[in-house]
Design a protein around this motif. Sequence first.
Motif, mmCIF file in Angstrom:
data_model
loop_
_atom_site.group_PDB
_atom_site.id
_atom_site.type_symbol
_atom_site.label_atom_id
_atom_site.label_comp_id
_atom_site.label_asym_id
_atom_site.label_seq_id
_atom_site.Cartn_x
_atom_site.Cartn_y
_atom_site.Cartn_z
ATOM 1 N N TRP A 112 0.785 -1.230 0.000
ATOM 2 C CA TRP A 112 0.000 0.000 0.000
ATOM 3 C C TRP A 112 0.820 1.286 0.000
ATOM 4 C CZ3 TRP A 112 -1.897 -3.046 4.523
ATOM 5 C CH2 TRP A 112 -2.707 -4.095 4.095
ATOM 6 N N ASP B 204 -8.411 9.293 -9.353
ATOM 7 C CA ASP B 204 -7.564 8.120 -9.502
ATOM 8 C C ASP B 204 -6.418 8.347 -10.469
ATOM 9 O OD1 ASP B 204 -7.767 4.852 -10.850
ATOM 10 O OD2 ASP B 204 -6.836 5.470 -8.993
ATOM 11 N N ARG C 1 -5.901 4.744 1.178
ATOM 12 C CA ARG C 1 -6.878 4.386 2.207
ATOM 13 C C ARG C 1 -6.335 3.281 3.109
ATOM 14 N NH1 ARG C 1 -11.445 0.865 0.063
ATOM 15 N NH2 ARG C 1 -9.683 -0.563 0.277
ATOM 16 N N ASN C 2 -5.814 2.218 2.493
ATOM 17 C CA ASN C 2 -5.303 1.099 3.295
ATOM 18 C C ASN C 2 -4.096 1.506 4.133
ATOM 19 O OD1 ASN C 2 -7.274 -0.605 2.293
ATOM 20 N ND2 ASN C 2 -5.980 -1.441 0.675
ATOM 21 N N THR D 31 -6.864 3.502 -3.321
ATOM 22 C CA THR D 31 -7.052 2.376 -2.406
ATOM 23 C C THR D 31 -5.809 2.160 -1.551
ATOM 24 O OG1 THR D 31 -8.489 1.366 -4.054
ATOM 25 C CG2 THR D 31 -7.748 -0.031 -2.251
ATOM 26 N N ALA E 100 -13.947 3.185 -2.305
ATOM 27 C CA ALA E 100 -13.534 1.956 -1.622
ATOM 28 C C ALA E 100 -13.689 0.723 -2.491
ATOM 29 C CB ALA E 100 -14.338 1.778 -0.343
ATOM 30 N N PRO F 203 -7.717 -2.821 -5.773
ATOM 31 C CA PRO F 203 -6.724 -2.604 -4.712
ATOM 32 C C PRO F 203 -5.391 -2.066 -5.212
ATOM 33 C CG PRO F 203 -7.795 -4.728 -4.461
ATOM 34 C CD PRO F 203 -8.246 -4.191 -5.775
ATOM 35 N N THR G 35 -11.010 9.006 0.685
ATOM 36 C CA THR G 35 -10.877 7.820 -0.174
ATOM 37 C C THR G 35 -12.000 6.820 0.016
ATOM 38 O OG1 THR G 35 -9.434 6.838 1.514
ATOM 39 C CG2 THR G 35 -8.368 7.996 -0.309
#
Length: 704
Positions: free
Chosen positions: A153, A170, A268-269, A265, A256, A260, A252
Amino acid sequence: LQSNSCGGGPGFAQEKRGTEGQAMIKRAVNSCLASSNLPDFHGCSPGWSSAFYGAECFDSEVHSYLKNLGKQKSSESQNIDAKKLELEQLLMMETKNYRKTIKFYQKLLQKERSSKGPEIKYVLPKLRGQLQEMKSKVQFLELVKKYVQAKQWGVESYVLPTVIHNGKTDTMDMAPMDESSLLLYYNTEKHQSNNQNGIKVLQAGTPLGLMAYLYSRNAFLEGYVQQFLYTFRYFCTQEEFLQFLLDRISSTLPSASLDPSTSITKIRNRSFYILQAWIEDCYSVDFATNTDLLGTLKEFISSKGASLNGYGERLLLLLEDASARKSGSADQCSSVDKYEEESEEGRKTLHSLCKKLSEDVSRKNFYWKLSKGMGPIAQYQREQLHTGSAVLPKPCCSSFTEESSFSFARADEVGPFLLIECSVQQLCWQLTLLQQEVFHKCHPVHFLNSRALGVKDKCVAVPKTISTDTVSFKVCNLFLPKCIQDQYLLQLLENADSISTWVAAEIVTCHTTKRQVSLLSKFLLIAKCCYEQRNFATAMQILAGLENLIIRQLPAWKILPAKVAEIMEELKAVEVFLKSDSLCLMEGDTFKTLPTIPSAHVLAMHVQQLETGGFTMTNGAHKWTKLRNIAKVVSQVHAFQENPYTYAPDFKLQSYLRQRITRFKDADISALAADNCANFHQIPAEKHSRKIQDTLRRMKATFQ
């Protein structure tokens, strides 16, 4: 012992796995791939080793092992989820294996104590070696697991400005804010002729830039995340850091459901990952002491509700777990990861056994070779302090009370006599356990910004007439004004001062010089035993008590055995050693195998020295190189806490010691000494009368 539980240490990557293990791994992998895609956030805290070693935490063997993991089938070779699940199952299997071996080892120990059969004595050393090998396996697998988590991530450095703008698209085009205005790097040249590119190392950054760098692809691998969690209070408050993370999560969440692999994403992670790492590592110093901060986080979780996709429940469980540990009721807390708890328990048990029952060659005592050396002391040979095996903890769990016949009715009635009757080893072990109890409650962050708490370069941190609650933050405060600081360091230093005062008080209250000599010898030998067991805290506390001006002037020093008196010089040499280098106790691998308790005051002084000078450059950027060095020094607190002493506690003796220390902690040594004639140099009566007669004779001669 089964053959699959006695591998060859970290280099076991190529050893064959049993068919049963392969079937278990395959079933787990398939079930995982079919389950929810909720990322794995178990054990997010990088740990002290990340802050201390930085990029060197993961060596080439970790890289190669992960590369070869999951290659039984070509379809699984590039699937990171399959690799993670196989790693989890391998770790679980190895943990179960050494836990079974521990139980088997304990049974053999019981048999050895009861029957003392010669065949068991031959089995125990081999089994002990297998325990060490299995421990190495588990530690290596945990390192690989941490490496897998650290790689996930992260984003490239050119995306970091967009991280500040919350990353609402994005495409992740170049943001108007340039990276050079946020972060400053310097290049380290490679020794290979590899174009002109070197390794970029972070040198400085603005508060926003330093927070954004947490999302960098290599932030975890470089140790930056753990170093940041230790030191961010110098340039931002806890509220500002939490709001930064929550803003990234909020921006973010609408995306969701995206792939990934997308940057949004990943942001966010990574935000959830950092938030959980912060809670795991710093709950006691940030959230537990700041109810507003905790309330902000809980309110955010409740307001977002289902949009957090399970993260909210996970964070609430984590907060419950951390709160229960803080309040001392961890056995009743709800765990986010039961497997992690079981694994930790198994490692702790294994480590304790390996420490208790390791061969003498693996436990080298901390000796100081002075010019005259320390020979055996005849009258103290019964203490058995000068052999490596004597200072080892006993493998059995029996209390010291079985060996002693003392009555612990009341500490005041017994007085100092019990200190003289108890062996040096008993007192050393119980004082070490008492010191360990207060040391394990501290956190690396407690040693930062100690000048603002009134900690000075002398042994006494705060005058006893001043309450620690009234200590005001003066101009020396290095944290931001609104940053809440836990003051546990003052309690740690107050405890150290109480022990020093107790040592001095016990000596000056002895009513005979002979008993003072005995008690002086006892305290010197206890201090020696402590530093040989790497309990430098208690050793330095006893030294401070013995260096009290009144204690140094006692007549008892003149009749103290020379061999015992030399221990005083050893203790001073240890003190010089501890003050010489902030990382002197982290040299080599001794601290990984032997428990250690540092001197809190000496460590605080080392941190103060690193804090000297400006924290910002001329352009206002904060010097990350300075903060990184501070994080490296304070990380040793967590390193030492990982390796506890396993001496059998004697609660009655500990209670006696607590009562005596509490009784004398506020004592006036000069007032106590004035009430005892043994503390003064006495002139013999005959010599005194002869002087009077000579004086009268001279006066009579002058009148004649």
